[in-house]
Design an enzyme around this catalytic site. Structure first.
Site, PDB file in Angstrom:
ATOM      1  N   HIS A 262      10.244  11.398 -19.951  1.00  0.00           N
ATOM      2  CA  HIS A 262      10.850  10.684 -20.738  1.00  0.00           C
ATOM      3  C   HIS A 262      11.662   9.673 -19.967  1.00  0.00           C
ATOM      4  O   HIS A 262      11.617   8.176 -20.056  1.00  0.00           O
ATOM      5  CB  HIS A 262      11.953  11.155 -21.825  1.00  0.00           C
ATOM      6  N   GLU A 263      12.593  10.283 -18.987  1.00  0.00           N
ATOM      7  CA  GLU A 263      13.507   9.337 -18.222  1.00  0.00           C
ATOM      8  C   GLU A 263      12.621   8.658 -17.164  1.00  0.00           C
ATOM      9  O   GLU A 263      13.026   7.373 -16.918  1.00  0.00           O
ATOM     10  CB  GLU A 263      14.526  10.151 -17.139  1.00  0.00           C
ATOM     11  N   HIS A 266      11.944   5.138 -18.776  1.00  0.00           N
ATOM     12  CA  HIS A 266      12.911   4.135 -18.557  1.00  0.00           C
ATOM     13  C   HIS A 266      12.712   3.863 -17.169  1.00  0.00           C
ATOM     14  O   HIS A 266      13.022   2.662 -16.830  1.00  0.00           O
ATOM     15  CB  HIS A 266      14.277   5.147 -18.812  1.00  0.00           C
TER      16      HIS A 266
HETATM   17 ZN    ZN Z   1      15.952   7.567 -23.784  1.00  0.00          ZN
END
Ligand code: ZN
Length: 501
Positions: A262-263, A266
């Site tokens: 997830h990170e 980003h």
């Molecule tokens: Zn997030």
């Protein structure tokens, strides 16, 4: 000379951005490294730097340059117009906030973070409530400074996603809920009661090594980024220096892995922004919903898919000798896509995750409409949790205190997660159409074509388009919950509702 004015404006914007980047770095350090007794010192440092950043961002020279550049109108290059338009928005917002207010807020953010952390450990909402009261008051105060005192929640949404309003989000969420709530009910009713596969004793060092290999293969550039450990996973920094965190539990190897993927979504977005445009709108992310769409796309559409695991499964098994012997490939895939309403948002599966956001959106709306007092938050939270998720939180630590956001005054932020899920699903449909054989690539461990497409269609533009414009530009359609509902139905109906296939 407009060219000289633009060069000078860019210099001043970059100066302010460098100060903000140091604030970001100290914030990262605070969550990753800071000794507990050093917190008051950090609060002072952050407060001082916040005042400096505010001073740099509100320099009267910026206002003068913007005035002259705006007078050029259509004669400015399109890129320059983007820079000037966003610089004007940021400048106006910053100049309306008194420096003393900005410093006071930075100090409160730091104090409230530590108060939240302790309150959460002790499951003691009353200890955190006074800090939350002050954060709510400051959010209202900020809205009033910006002329939106009568619509504070619109201001808070717009702060994270320029152009978003309560009405727009409410309409999207209503439509989503009308499809999602029945889907979750069907899954819960149809799924035979089943114990989760026991996953115990996955050494942290092996988890760390495995997820670093995954993160690198997805395309994250470790020569200008890091991944460390923090209480709450996050990604900060910029294209030049991207900082990510995850957290480890020996008995939950998938949590650290998916947190890291997830990170990484980003991080890949940050690293894809043009580094030579840092400090201007062309080197910044559109907003939090688009940011979340990137993390969600890599985590869910890619990371929880069969093609990803066709490549990584053998490596995952090899990283933990003997630990997964009792689990077939299908059982492992089911475990990865286990749908199970639970109390904690960051541990939620991708189906029920959205219900956690609907809960927070409902609470924030009531809080800022004046219909809900801070003292009544735990009761309101628990009631909604029962209604939406069928869950009674065992304590406030796994209820109202679970998330860090409100301690930092980040109201209006949670909706970005769910809007991000919608955008991710819509982008995924567009990517599959634009890139034939994409999942075939994944089964060979190749993720570069997807990353290249995201770089080309989204990352390189910075803030050139608004959230809604970008979705339209890339997918050819308006933002809608329909692709997300379709994705969830297509992935989870075969797993949980075989009769409906
Ligand atoms: Zn997030």
């Amino acid at each position: 000379m407009p060219e000289a004015d633009l060069v000078r404006l860019t210099e001043l914007l970059r100066h302010a951005d460098r100060i903000r980047s140091v604030i970001g770095l100290l914030g990262w350090d605070e969550q990753v490294n800071l000794p507990p007794a050093s917190a008051p010192r950090r609060a002072e440092q952050l407060s001082t730097l916040a005042a400096l950043a505010h001073e740099a961002g509100t320099a009267p020279e910026i206002g003068a340059l913007l005035g002259r550049l705006e007078a050029e109108g259509e004669r400015l290059e399109p890129d320059a117009r983007v820079i000037v338009r966003h610089a004007r928005r940021d400048f106006d917002r910053a100049t309306r906030l008194p420096a003393a207010f900005v410093a006071r807020r930075a100090a409160l953010d730091s104090e409230a973070y530590h108060a939240w952390k302790e309150a959460r450990e002790r499951a003691d909402f009353a200890a955190f409530a006074p800090f939350l009261e002050r954060q709510v008051a400051m959010a209202r105060e900020e809205a009033a400074y910006l002329g939106l005192g009568d619509r504070p929640y619109d201001h808070l949404l717009d702060r994270n996603d320029p152009g978003m309003t309560e009405a727009v989000v409410a309409a999207l969420f209503d439509e989503l809920a009308s499809g999602l709530v029945p889907l979750v009910r069907r899954i819960v009713a149809a799924a035979p009661p089943r114990r989760r596969a026991a996953m115990r004793g996955f050494p942290v060092a092996a988890q760390d090594a495995f997820l670093r290999r995954v993160v690198a293969r997805l395309g994250f550039d470790f020569s200008r980024g890091r991944i460390d450990v923090a209480v709450h996973p996050f990604c900060s920094g910029d294209a030049a220096d991207t900082r990510m965190t995850t957290r480890f539990d020996e008995d939950r190897p998938l949590e650290a892995l998916f947190g890291a993927i997830h990170e990484t979504g980003h991080g890949l977005y940050e690293q894809g922004l043009p580094v030579d445009r840092l400090g201007t709108a062309l080197g910044e992310a559109v907003g939090m919903a688009v940011h979340e769409s990137q993390s969600r796309l890599w985590e869910n559409q890619v990371g929880r898919g069969r093609a990803f695991w066709a490549f990584f499964e053998s490596e995952f098994r090899a990283a933990f000798p003997g630990r997964l012997d009792g689990l077939s490939s299908d059982e492992l895939y089911r475990e990865i896509n286990d749908v199970r309403p639970g109390p904690i948002r960051v541990e939620a599966d991708e189906v029920t995750y959205n219900l956690h956001v609907l809960l927070r959106f409902t609470i924030e709306r009531r809080l800022f409409a004046g219909g809900l007092a801070v003292a009544d938050l735990p009761a309101a939270w628990n009631e909604l949790s029962r209604e939406l998720l069928g869950i009674d939180p065992a304590s406030d630590a796994e209820g109202v205190l679970q998330d860090v956001h409100w301690s930092g005054g980040a109201f209006g932020y949670f909706p970005s997660y769910c809007v991000g899920n919608m955008i991710a699903a819509q982008l995924w449909q567009a990517a599959l159409a634009a890139l034939p054989g994409l999942e075939e690539d994944f089964t060979r461990g190749r993720f570069g074509r997807l990353l290249g497409w995201l770089r080309e269609t989204i990352h390189r533009h910075g803030r050139r388009f608004s959230t809604m414009e970008l979705v339209r530009e890339v997918t050819g359609g308006e933002l809608s919950p329909a692709p997300l509902l379709r994705h969830l139905e297509e992935r989870y109906a075969p797993l949980y509702l075989p009769a409906t296939r």
